[in-house]
Design a protein around this motif. Structure first.
Motif, PDB file in Angstrom:
ATOM      1  N   LYS A   1       0.837  -1.206   0.000  1.00  0.00           N
ATOM      2  CA  LYS A   1       0.000   0.000   0.000  1.00  0.00           C
ATOM      3  C   LYS A   1       0.867   1.250   0.000  1.00  0.00           C
ATOM      4  N   GLY A   2       1.964   1.216   0.746  1.00  0.00           N
ATOM      5  CA  GLY A   2       2.886   2.353   0.772  1.00  0.00           C
ATOM      6  C   GLY A   2       3.532   2.582  -0.580  1.00  0.00           C
ATOM      7  N   ALA A   3       3.897   1.490  -1.247  1.00  0.00           N
ATOM      8  CA  ALA A   3       4.501   1.600  -2.577  1.00  0.00           C
ATOM      9  C   ALA A   3       3.497   2.177  -3.567  1.00  0.00           C
ATOM     10  N   ALA A   4       2.243   1.728  -3.490  1.00  0.00           N
ATOM     11  CA  ALA A   4       1.202   2.231  -4.389  1.00  0.00           C
ATOM     12  C   ALA A   4       0.924   3.709  -4.135  1.00  0.00           C
ATOM     13  N   LYS A   5       0.951   4.099  -2.876  1.00  0.00           N
ATOM     14  CA  LYS A   5       0.648   5.492  -2.515  1.00  0.00           C
ATOM     15  C   LYS A   5       1.806   6.432  -2.846  1.00  0.00           C
TER      16      LYS A   5
END
Length: 86
Positions: free
Chosen positions: A4-8
């Protein structure tokens, strides 16, 4: 989670974009600090990704920094074959 952090916070790229990889973080089961050798989990994904990125010209094996994290008990002298001692 990290995905999720990578996507954000990450920037999506295609497989064919040109970029330079300057740091590789790889998982290890055992390492040798003298030779730089490592034993992974046996699936070969790190080597596959390394090969693809190298072939595409996005990773220069002579200049990229490779790091891993291991416990002290996972660090072996260069004269020891860690898979035989586990």
């Amino acid at each position: 989670t990290s995905s999720k952090g990578a996507a954000k916070n990450g920037t999506p790229i295609t497989l064919y974009e040109k970029y330079t990889v300057d740091l590789v973080v790889v998982g290890s089961s055992a390492v040798c600090p003298t030779t730089g050798a490592r034993v992974g989990k046996g699936e070969g994904f790190a080597e596959l990704e390394w090969g693809i990125l190298s072939e595409q010209g996005n990773l220069d094996a002579e200049n990229v920094l490779v790091v891993t994290t291991v416990h002290d008990c996972q660090v072996f002298d260069e004269h020891v074959e860690p898979w035989k001692t586990l």
